[in-house]
Design an enzyme around this catalytic site. Structure first.
Site, PDB file in Angstrom:
ATOM      1  N   GLU A  92       0.829  -1.201   0.000  1.00  0.00           N
ATOM      2  CA  GLU A  92       0.000   0.000   0.000  1.00  0.00           C
ATOM      3  C   GLU A  92       0.868   1.257   0.000  1.00  0.00           C
ATOM      4  OE1 GLU A  92      -3.928  -1.384   2.429  1.00  0.00           O
ATOM      5  OE2 GLU A  92      -2.192  -0.820   3.598  1.00  0.00           O
ATOM      6  N   CYS A 105       3.653   8.577   1.358  1.00  0.00           N
ATOM      7  CA  CYS A 105       4.262   7.644   2.301  1.00  0.00           C
ATOM      8  C   CYS A 105       4.529   6.344   1.556  1.00  0.00           C
ATOM      9  CB  CYS A 105       3.280   7.442   3.457  1.00  0.00           C
ATOM     10  SG  CYS A 105       3.859   6.313   4.716  1.00  0.00           S
ATOM     11  N   CYS A 112       7.592  -6.982   7.338  1.00  0.00           N
ATOM     12  CA  CYS A 112       8.716  -6.346   8.018  1.00  0.00           C
ATOM     13  C   CYS A 112       9.306  -7.345   8.999  1.00  0.00           C
ATOM     14  CB  CYS A 112       8.233  -5.104   8.768  1.00  0.00           C
ATOM     15  SG  CYS A 112       9.565  -4.181   9.556  1.00  0.00           S
ATOM     16  N   CYS A 116       8.136  -5.110  15.720  1.00  0.00           N
ATOM     17  CA  CYS A 116       7.714  -4.222  16.811  1.00  0.00           C
ATOM     18  C   CYS A 116       6.320  -4.700  17.254  1.00  0.00           C
ATOM     19  CB  CYS A 116       7.646  -2.772  16.324  1.00  0.00           C
ATOM     20  SG  CYS A 116       9.241  -2.133  15.785  1.00  0.00           S
ATOM     21  N   CYS A 119       2.965  -2.870  16.081  1.00  0.00           N
ATOM     22  CA  CYS A 119       2.826  -2.485  14.672  1.00  0.00           C
ATOM     23  C   CYS A 119       2.141  -3.573  13.861  1.00  0.00           C
ATOM     24  CB  CYS A 119       4.206  -2.196  14.092  1.00  0.00           C
ATOM     25  SG  CYS A 119       4.167  -1.732  12.351  1.00  0.00           S
ATOM     26  N   SER A 202      12.428   7.133   8.006  1.00  0.00           N
ATOM     27  CA  SER A 202      12.182   6.771   9.397  1.00  0.00           C
ATOM     28  C   SER A 202      12.749   5.379   9.669  1.00  0.00           C
ATOM     29  CB  SER A 202      10.672   6.779   9.628  1.00  0.00           C
ATOM     30  OG  SER A 202      10.369   6.372  10.933  1.00  0.00           O
ATOM     31  N   SER A 225      12.327   6.145  15.319  1.00  0.00           N
ATOM     32  CA  SER A 225      11.184   5.632  16.072  1.00  0.00           C
ATOM     33  C   SER A 225      11.663   5.249  17.465  1.00  0.00           C
ATOM     34  CB  SER A 225      10.582   4.415  15.360  1.00  0.00           C
ATOM     35  OG  SER A 225      10.034   4.817  14.136  1.00  0.00           O
ATOM     36  N   CYS A 342      -1.129   6.370  10.200  1.00  0.00           N
ATOM     37  CA  CYS A 342       0.163   5.866  10.613  1.00  0.00           C
ATOM     38  C   CYS A 342       0.065   4.489  11.282  1.00  0.00           C
ATOM     39  CB  CYS A 342       0.708   6.869  11.601  1.00  0.00           C
ATOM     40  SG  CYS A 342       2.419   6.710  11.839  1.00  0.00           S
TER      41      CYS A 342
HETATM   42  N1  SAH Z   1      10.363   0.852  10.071  1.00  0.00           N
HETATM   43  C1  SAH Z   1      10.392   2.277  10.085  1.00  0.00           C
HETATM   44  C2  SAH Z   1       9.343   2.960   9.247  1.00  0.00           C
HETATM   45  C3  SAH Z   1       7.949   2.394   9.196  1.00  0.00           C
HETATM   46  S1  SAH Z   1       6.801   2.703  10.456  1.00  0.00           S
HETATM   47  C4  SAH Z   1      10.334   2.754  11.535  1.00  0.00           C
HETATM   48  O1  SAH Z   1      10.187   1.941  12.406  1.00  0.00           O
HETATM   49  O2  SAH Z   1      10.497   3.940  11.757  1.00  0.00           O
HETATM   50  C5  SAH Z   1       6.474   4.403  10.548  1.00  0.00           C
HETATM   51  C6  SAH Z   1       6.128   4.853  11.938  1.00  0.00           C
HETATM   52  O3  SAH Z   1       4.831   4.378  12.366  1.00  0.00           O
HETATM   53  C7  SAH Z   1       7.100   4.336  13.001  1.00  0.00           C
HETATM   54  O4  SAH Z   1       7.437   5.353  13.869  1.00  0.00           O
HETATM   55  C8  SAH Z   1       6.286   3.258  13.666  1.00  0.00           C
HETATM   56  O5  SAH Z   1       6.797   2.953  14.937  1.00  0.00           O
HETATM   57  C9  SAH Z   1       4.913   3.878  13.686  1.00  0.00           C
HETATM   58  N2  SAH Z   1       3.812   2.953  13.956  1.00  0.00           N
HETATM   59  C10 SAH Z   1       3.764   1.628  13.767  1.00  0.00           C
HETATM   60  N3  SAH Z   1       2.588   1.119  14.154  1.00  0.00           N
HETATM   61  C11 SAH Z   1       1.857   2.159  14.603  1.00  0.00           C
HETATM   62  C12 SAH Z   1       0.532   2.277  15.128  1.00  0.00           C
HETATM   63  N4  SAH Z   1      -0.267   1.226  15.245  1.00  0.00           N
HETATM   64  N5  SAH Z   1       0.102   3.516  15.473  1.00  0.00           N
HETATM   65  C13 SAH Z   1       0.893   4.590  15.305  1.00  0.00           C
HETATM   66  N6  SAH Z   1       2.135   4.539  14.817  1.00  0.00           N
HETATM   67  C14 SAH Z   1       2.619   3.333  14.479  1.00  0.00           C
END
Ligand code: SAH
Length: 357
Positions: A92, A105, A112, A116, A119, A202, A225, A342
């Site tokens: 997406e 974006c 991935c 995390c 996520c 990021s 992050s 996000c």
């Molecule tokens: N892998 C990279 C970029 C992708 S995620 C990173 O970790 O930075 C982009 C951002 O969205 C990151 O800061 C991630 O931690 C955040 N993110 C992931 N899941 C989320 C959620 N459910 N709500 C809000 N932000 C989230």
């Protein structure tokens, strides 16, 4: 034999290919202009190229767009496109109209590996890196979309992508070279002309790559992050922290700032009772005091499959940081009604897609 996508090549690589095949290397600029400015997808229509060159390109390279399966538009103007890759996997891409331009974006991986806990992207089972051209083609398609909507007046800022955030699915520093080539192509003065300062990458904290990225000395924005103010909490949320704990991460961030002179962004999602207490805000302030950066507070988007819930203390947290003299903003949400906000990207329509193909 499968042809290589023309979208894979930086202008320098294309110049070399042309030279090796006895063509004029300056034709690379003309080819870039046709593709990235005029959005032409048929080599035969590139009328200022010689017939021989057009034939060479047609025989050796593909110029296919990603297949777009579903396009959704949110009430706030956010647009999400679900693409199908050549191996039938789906990704997406989200476009967010902003006052300052059109921001996209991009996704850099299918799934991935960082896992995390909060996520949704880590829930995608299949994983692989996207190739350079698969990342470039996301922007190409968004430009095609915008041009259809707003016309092809090149001076209309609405009609083209001007800003990129590398914050879709995937960890960009786990797919370093392809992401750097992607940036080279979109940043190129003969290509999409997206300035380095309009691009943000990021990362969850892949320390060796932060250092490698710093050494490239670009003007691209870096976002970290962080999401926690101590290792105990961060270890529970982000497995990467066990390999590169906060002190090691912040050392790399300081190195990045000393080499590039750029300010960094610390992203911090606020999750109820996990990282959102007043003591966490105070701890965060102590942790990053003196570092040239600011905190981007992100309201958590809940994911059904896990236990984490939205914080109710966003304002309180923000105020503590401010009182401590830390620069902070609360990130505005885009496209939550179409699952484009996000952290919500995950191409969860896999079931639907099977019926559509
Ligand atoms: N892998 C990279 C970029 C992708 S995620 C990173 O970790 O930075 C982009 C951002 O969205 C990151 O800061 C991630 O931690 C955040 N993110 C992931 N899941 C989320 C959620 N459910 N709500 C809000 N932000 C989230």
């Amino acid at each position: 034999m499968e042809k290589n996508s023309i979208f894979s090549y930086t202008i320098e690589e294309l110049q070399n290919i042309l030279l090796e095949n006895n063509f004029n290397k300056f034709s690379a600029s003309q080819i870039f202009d046709w593709i990235y400015i005029k959005l032409e997808t048929d080599f035969n229509n590139m009328t200022n190229l010689s017939k021989e060159l057009r034939q060479f390109l047609t025989e050796n390279f593909s110029i296919n767009l990603l297949k777009d399966l579903v396009t959704e538009e949110s009430k706030d103007g956010t647009i999400k496109i679900l693409f199908m890759l050549d191996d039938k996997r789906t990704i997406e891409t989200v476009l967010m109209p902003q006052k300052y331009g059109q921001s996209v974006c991009v996704t850099t991986q299918v799934g991935c590996r960082m896992a995390c806990k909060f996520c949704a992207s880590g829930l995608i089972k299949t994983e692989r890196n996207l190739s350079t051209d698969e990342i470039v083609r996301q922007i190409f398609s968004m430009n095609v979309y915008l041009r259809k909507k707003y016309g092809d007046d090149l001076d209309n800022p609405r009609a083209r992508v001007s800003h990129i955030v590398v914050m879709g699915i995937g960890e960009p520093f786990d797919n370093f070279q392809n992401v750097m080539n992607f940036i080279d192509i979109i940043n190129c003065a003969k290509g999409f002309q997206i300035g380095a300062r309009h691009i943000t990458i990021s990362t969850c904290g892949v320390v060796p790559k932060i250092r490698e990225f710093a050494d490239l000395k670009t003007q691209i924005n870096l976002a970290i992050s962080l999401h926690a103010s101590n290792d105990e909490v961060r270890n529970q949320m982000m497995p990467i922290n066990k390999a590169f704990p906060i002190a090691v991460l912040l050392e790399a961030v300081r190195y990045y700032i000393s080499v590039t002179n750029r300010r960094v962004t610390f992203e911090y999602i606020l999750i109820d009772n996990v990282n959102d207490k007043p003591e966490h805000a105070n701890e965060l302030a102590r942790l990053i005091r003196g570092i040239n950066g600011y905190v981007n507070l992100i309201p958590y988007n809940e994911v059904e499959e896990n236990e984490y819930r939205k914080s109710t203390r966003v304002d309180e947290f923000f105020k503590i940081l401010k009182k401590q003299g830390i620069n902070a903003i609360v990130r505005k949400e885009f496209g939550s009604d179409i699952d484009a906000a996000c952290g919500q990207l995950r191409a969860k329509r896999e079931g639907v897609i099977k019926n559509e193909i």
